[in-house]
Design an enzyme around this catalytic site. Structure first.
Site, short mmCIF file in Angstrom:
data_model
loop_
_atom_site.label_atom_id
_atom_site.label_comp_id
_atom_site.label_asym_id
_atom_site.label_seq_id
_atom_site.Cartn_x
_atom_site.Cartn_y
_atom_site.Cartn_z
N HIS A 1 17.01 34.21 -74.11
CA HIS A 1 17.77 33.21 -74.86
C HIS A 1 16.88 32.18 -75.57
O HIS A 1 16.98 30.98 -75.39
CB HIS A 1 18.90 32.57 -74.04
CG HIS A 1 18.52 31.86 -72.75
ND1 HIS A 1 17.51 30.96 -72.65
CD2 HIS A 1 19.11 31.89 -71.53
CE1 HIS A 1 17.46 30.47 -71.43
NE2 HIS A 1 18.42 31.03 -70.72
N HIS B 1 22.69 31.29 -58.01
CA HIS B 1 22.73 30.85 -59.42
C HIS B 1 23.57 31.86 -60.20
O HIS B 1 23.36 33.07 -60.09
CB HIS B 1 21.29 30.79 -59.95
CG HIS B 1 21.16 30.35 -61.37
ND1 HIS B 1 22.09 29.54 -62.00
CD2 HIS B 1 20.20 30.59 -62.31
CE1 HIS B 1 21.70 29.31 -63.24
NE2 HIS B 1 20.56 29.95 -63.45
N GLU C 1 23.93 32.29 -63.53
CA GLU C 1 23.56 32.77 -64.87
C GLU C 1 23.49 34.30 -64.83
O GLU C 1 23.13 34.90 -63.81
CB GLU C 1 22.24 32.14 -65.34
CG GLU C 1 22.03 32.34 -66.83
CD GLU C 1 20.97 31.43 -67.46
OE1 GLU C 1 20.31 30.66 -66.75
OE2 GLU C 1 20.81 31.51 -68.70
N ASP D 1 21.64 36.69 -65.69
CA ASP D 1 20.49 37.49 -65.27
C ASP D 1 20.47 37.67 -63.75
O ASP D 1 19.74 38.52 -63.23
CB ASP D 1 19.16 36.91 -65.78
CG ASP D 1 19.00 35.43 -65.52
OD1 ASP D 1 20.01 34.71 -65.45
OD2 ASP D 1 17.85 34.97 -65.40
N HIS E 1 18.72 24.71 -62.64
CA HIS E 1 18.90 24.06 -63.91
C HIS E 1 20.34 24.14 -64.44
O HIS E 1 20.61 23.70 -65.57
CB HIS E 1 17.93 24.66 -64.96
CG HIS E 1 18.27 26.07 -65.38
ND1 HIS E 1 18.55 26.40 -66.69
CD2 HIS E 1 18.42 27.21 -64.69
CE1 HIS E 1 18.83 27.68 -66.79
NE2 HIS E 1 18.75 28.19 -65.59
N ASP F 1 16.03 30.06 -59.91
CA ASP F 1 15.09 29.94 -61.03
C ASP F 1 13.90 29.02 -60.74
O ASP F 1 12.80 29.23 -61.27
CB ASP F 1 15.82 29.38 -62.26
CG ASP F 1 16.64 30.43 -62.99
OD1 ASP F 1 16.47 31.63 -62.71
OD2 ASP F 1 17.46 30.05 -63.83
N TYR G 1 7.43 28.13 -68.01
CA TYR G 1 8.80 28.22 -67.49
C TYR G 1 9.36 26.81 -67.26
O TYR G 1 10.48 26.50 -67.65
CB TYR G 1 8.79 29.02 -66.18
CG TYR G 1 10.18 29.43 -65.76
CD1 TYR G 1 10.74 30.61 -66.22
CD2 TYR G 1 10.94 28.63 -64.93
CE1 TYR G 1 12.02 30.98 -65.86
CE2 TYR G 1 12.22 28.99 -64.56
CZ TYR G 1 12.75 30.17 -65.03
OH TYR G 1 14.03 30.53 -64.69
N HIS H 1 12.63 34.83 -60.34
CA HIS H 1 11.79 35.46 -61.37
C HIS H 1 10.32 35.35 -60.95
O HIS H 1 9.91 34.30 -60.47
CB HIS H 1 11.91 34.72 -62.72
CG HIS H 1 13.27 34.72 -63.33
ND1 HIS H 1 13.84 35.85 -63.89
CD2 HIS H 1 14.17 33.73 -63.50
CE1 HIS H 1 15.04 35.52 -64.38
NE2 HIS H 1 15.27 34.26 -64.14
FE1 FEO Z 1 19.04 30.37 -65.08
FE2 FEO Z 1 17.21 33.15 -64.30
O1 FEO Z 1 18.68 32.19 -64.89
#
Ligand code: FEO
Length: 401
Positions: free
Chosen positions: A28, A82, A84, A86, A148, A167, A195, A228
């Site tokens: 993104h 989380h 999101e 992903d 976040h 994250d 990051y 990640h």
């Molecule tokens: Fe905020 Fe890895 O997604």
């Protein structure tokens, strides 16, 4: 096919069952030049929990890794740290295959998952500090709202001291290696900083509070397992120290000079600005936008003291690449910067003013009047650029002393 992807044991009771996205180059709007990984973890007590899942196209990889260890149907809980996509993208299919007893998330996570998946499954909200006993495994939920996303939370495995941090403390780095001690330290710092600069920077005051509360809780994690990139097992304090430093958004002598150019005039002005910065005692870094991604500029600004932006005027506007960058940086809210604008024009002298307005909106302290040049800069315009660099340096150094 079933045995290609294997689970990886990371501790006595925890296995990594995530996926590696070697091809991803844009997350993104963030340039992921080294790809990324979506980390999911299986925690094996008398009951079994799956912590986070993976991006939808990687569902098969995750399930193969899980199946190398247990039958997916043996999983009792899915914990969403989380929401999101992903980390939640394959949740509807995962729920259908696993049929867990419960799907757990923070209060805001429940709301976010319901708004993503529109009733595909029921979510149970957990409170900050609540614990889940898996039998010889205690998982404690720690709300980390706005780190976040509003839904974000950590899960702490008390007996083994493993902090699952979604994250936070992560990075976009695809690799066959899973642990920090298998990488070059400088590379990890660089990718973790990028990051932080692109994902967590706007929430730095909350990062500070989080670090304080982790201290007060006396967690002392033995391992930090983000969603990640590598798992921090050699020295988890290292990434906590980096975050503590970045959350301060302290300034340095680094000055980022970012610009685009049509026929080389604004590039020439950028060079003169950089000479002024250097002469004034700063370390300029020139970033032509034709060769620098917005997320790389954001990363360089993380530990900088100055931002100077140059653009020609085209059709009464700053260059689209410059507008793109400023829109992006505005959202990231890097505080404590000194800066200024410069650029060439033909018949409409607009871009420099527009950049100054954007910088002011970003709360960048303007060091001196923006420099403009008609078509090609003459000696006077270049001298003014040099002086803009000098004035910027003076203000940055005054802030450091
Ligand atoms: Fe905020 Fe890895 O997604």
């Amino acid at each position: 096919m079933k045995q290609i992807f294997q689970a990886l044991k990371i501790s006595e009771k925890v296995h990594w069952v995530g996926a590696v996205d070697w091809k991803l180059r844009d997350f993104h709007g963030y340039a992921t030049n080294r790809g990324t990984s979506y980390n999911a973890y299986l925690v094996l007590g008398e009951k079994i929990a799956l912590l986070d899942t993976v991006k939808a196209p990687f569902r098969e990889e995750m399930f193969q890794r899980i199946s190398s260890l247990i039958e997916p149907g043996e999983i009792d809980y899915i914990i969403s740290n989380h929401s999101e996509m992903d980390h939640s993208g394959c949740l509807p299919e995962a729920v259908e295959i696993i049929r867990p007893e419960k799907i757990l998330a923070s209060k805001m996570g429940k709301d976010a998952l319901e708004n993503h998946f529109r009733g595909a499954f029921q979510v149970t909200a957990v409170n900050d500090g609540e614990k889940l006993n898996l039998g010889a495994v205690t998982l404690k939920f720690i709300e980390t709202r706005m780190l976040h996303w509003p839904d974000s939370m950590f899960t702490f495995f008390e007996e083994e001291g493993i902090l699952f941090s979604q994250d936070a403390f992560g990075m976009h780095l695809a690799s066959s290696e899973r642990f920090d001690d298998e990488f070059d330290e400088a590379l990890l710092r660089q990718e973790a900083a990028k990051y932080y600069a692109n994902i967590l920077l706007p929430f730095s005051p909350l990062v500070k509070k989080l670090l304080e509360s982790l201290n007060q809780m006396n967690l002392s994690p033995k391992m930090i397992a983000p969603d990640h990139g590598p798992i921090w097992r050699k020295n988890p304090n290292k990434i906590l120290e980096h975050y503590s430093l970045w959350a301060e958004t302290a300034v340095s002598r680094k000055a980022v000079v970012v610009f685009d150019t049509m026929w080389g005039s604004t590039a020439k002005m950028a060079t003169a600005v950089a000479e002024g910065l250097k002469r004034g005692g700063l370390n300029p870094l020139l970033m032509p936008l034709g060769a620098s991604h917005r997320s790389e500029v954001a990363a360089e600004l993380l530990e900088a003291g100055a931002l100077l932006v140059g653009s020609p005027t085209i059709n009464g506007q700053m260059f689209p690449t410059v507008a793109d960058l400023l829109t992006y940086l505005k959202g990231l809210k890097r505080p404590n910067l000194v800066g200024g604008a410069f650029g060439s024009h033909g018949w409409a002298n607009k871009a420099v003013k527009q950049i100054e307005e954007s910088l002011t909106e970003m709360k960048v302290e303007i060091a001196g009047e923006g420099v403009t040049a008609k078509y090609v800069p003459d000696e006077e315009a270049l001298q003014k650029c040099f002086e803009l660099g000098l004035k910027t340096a003076e203000k940055v150094l005054a802030g450091i002393k």
